[in-house]
Design a protein around this motif. Structure first.
Motif, PDB file in Angstrom:
ATOM      1  N   ALA A  45       2.571   1.487  -3.432  1.00  0.00           N
ATOM      2  CA  ALA A  45       1.765   2.013  -4.327  1.00  0.00           C
ATOM      3  C   ALA A  45       0.956   3.689  -4.096  1.00  0.00           C
ATOM      4  CB  ALA A  45       0.195   1.461  -4.678  1.00  0.00           C
ATOM      5  N   ARG A  46       1.151   4.218  -2.676  1.00  0.00           N
ATOM      6  CA  ARG A  46       1.643   5.389  -2.296  1.00  0.00           C
ATOM      7  C   ARG A  46       2.260   6.077  -3.372  1.00  0.00           C
ATOM      8  NH1 ARG A  46      -2.047   9.735  -2.928  1.00  0.00           N
ATOM      9  NH2 ARG A  46      -0.670  11.106  -1.129  1.00  0.00           N
TER      10      ARG A  46
ATOM     11  N   ALA B 204       1.694   6.631  -6.822  1.00  0.00           N
ATOM     12  CA  ALA B 204       1.159   7.737  -7.252  1.00  0.00           C
ATOM     13  C   ALA B 204       1.935   8.953  -7.278  1.00  0.00           C
ATOM     14  CB  ALA B 204      -0.057   7.228  -6.802  1.00  0.00           C
ATOM     15  N   LEU B 205       2.238   9.375  -6.264  1.00  0.00           N
ATOM     16  CA  LEU B 205       3.204  10.578  -6.011  1.00  0.00           C
ATOM     17  C   LEU B 205       3.731  11.209  -7.074  1.00  0.00           C
ATOM     18  CD1 LEU B 205       3.085  10.520  -1.908  1.00  0.00           C
ATOM     19  CD2 LEU B 205       1.871  11.812  -2.886  1.00  0.00           C
TER      20      LEU B 205
ATOM     21  N   GLU C 263       0.501  -0.877  -0.058  1.00  0.00           N
ATOM     22  CA  GLU C 263      -0.058   0.123  -0.085  1.00  0.00           C
ATOM     23  C   GLU C 263       0.902   1.301  -0.052  1.00  0.00           C
ATOM     24  OE1 GLU C 263       1.070  -0.610   4.030  1.00  0.00           O
ATOM     25  OE2 GLU C 263       0.099  -2.205   2.759  1.00  0.00           O
ATOM     26  N   VAL C 264       1.963   1.588   0.883  1.00  0.00           N
ATOM     27  CA  VAL C 264       3.301   2.345   1.162  1.00  0.00           C
ATOM     28  C   VAL C 264       3.798   2.574  -0.740  1.00  0.00           C
ATOM     29  CG1 VAL C 264       5.027   3.348   1.876  1.00  0.00           C
ATOM     30  CG2 VAL C 264       3.218   2.195   3.260  1.00  0.00           C
TER      31      VAL C 264
ATOM     32  N   ILE D  51       7.780   9.301   3.366  1.00  0.00           N
ATOM     33  CA  ILE D  51       7.606   7.847   3.004  1.00  0.00           C
ATOM     34  C   ILE D  51       9.840   6.385   2.919  1.00  0.00           C
ATOM     35  CG2 ILE D  51       7.462   5.611   0.856  1.00  0.00           C
ATOM     36  CD1 ILE D  51       4.202   8.131   0.407  1.00  0.00           C
TER      37      ILE D  51
ATOM     38  N   GLU E  57       5.711  14.232   1.543  1.00  0.00           N
ATOM     39  CA  GLU E  57       5.103  13.440   1.472  1.00  0.00           C
ATOM     40  C   GLU E  57       5.974  11.933   1.204  1.00  0.00           C
ATOM     41  OE1 GLU E  57       1.290  10.235   0.875  1.00  0.00           O
ATOM     42  OE2 GLU E  57       0.800  11.728   0.469  1.00  0.00           O
TER      43      GLU E  57
END
Length: 57
Positions: free
Chosen positions: A11-12, A15-16, A8-9, A39, A35
């Motif tokens: 994927a985030r 996306a970022l 999930e991280v 991460i 962000e």
């Protein structure tokens, strides 16, 4: 590798990173950069890697 352990991280982060090149608002760009930095710093800490910010302390 630490990021890959958390899908999930990961994927985030993807996306970022994808959206970062599309942003025209400076405030939004700063938020994205912050962000991404959080991460990556968390992943470095999990992997036991010192970041530049930690080296300065």
């Amino acid at each position: 590798m630490a990021i890959a352990r958390h899908p999930e991280v990961a994927a985030r982060l993807r996306a970022l990173e994808a959206g970062a090149g599309e942003v025209t608002d400076l405030s939004e760009a700063r938020g994205i950069a912050a962000e991404i930095s959080r991460i990556r710093n968390a992943a470095a800490a999990e992997a036991g890697i010192r970041t530049a910010g930690e080296a300065a302390k």
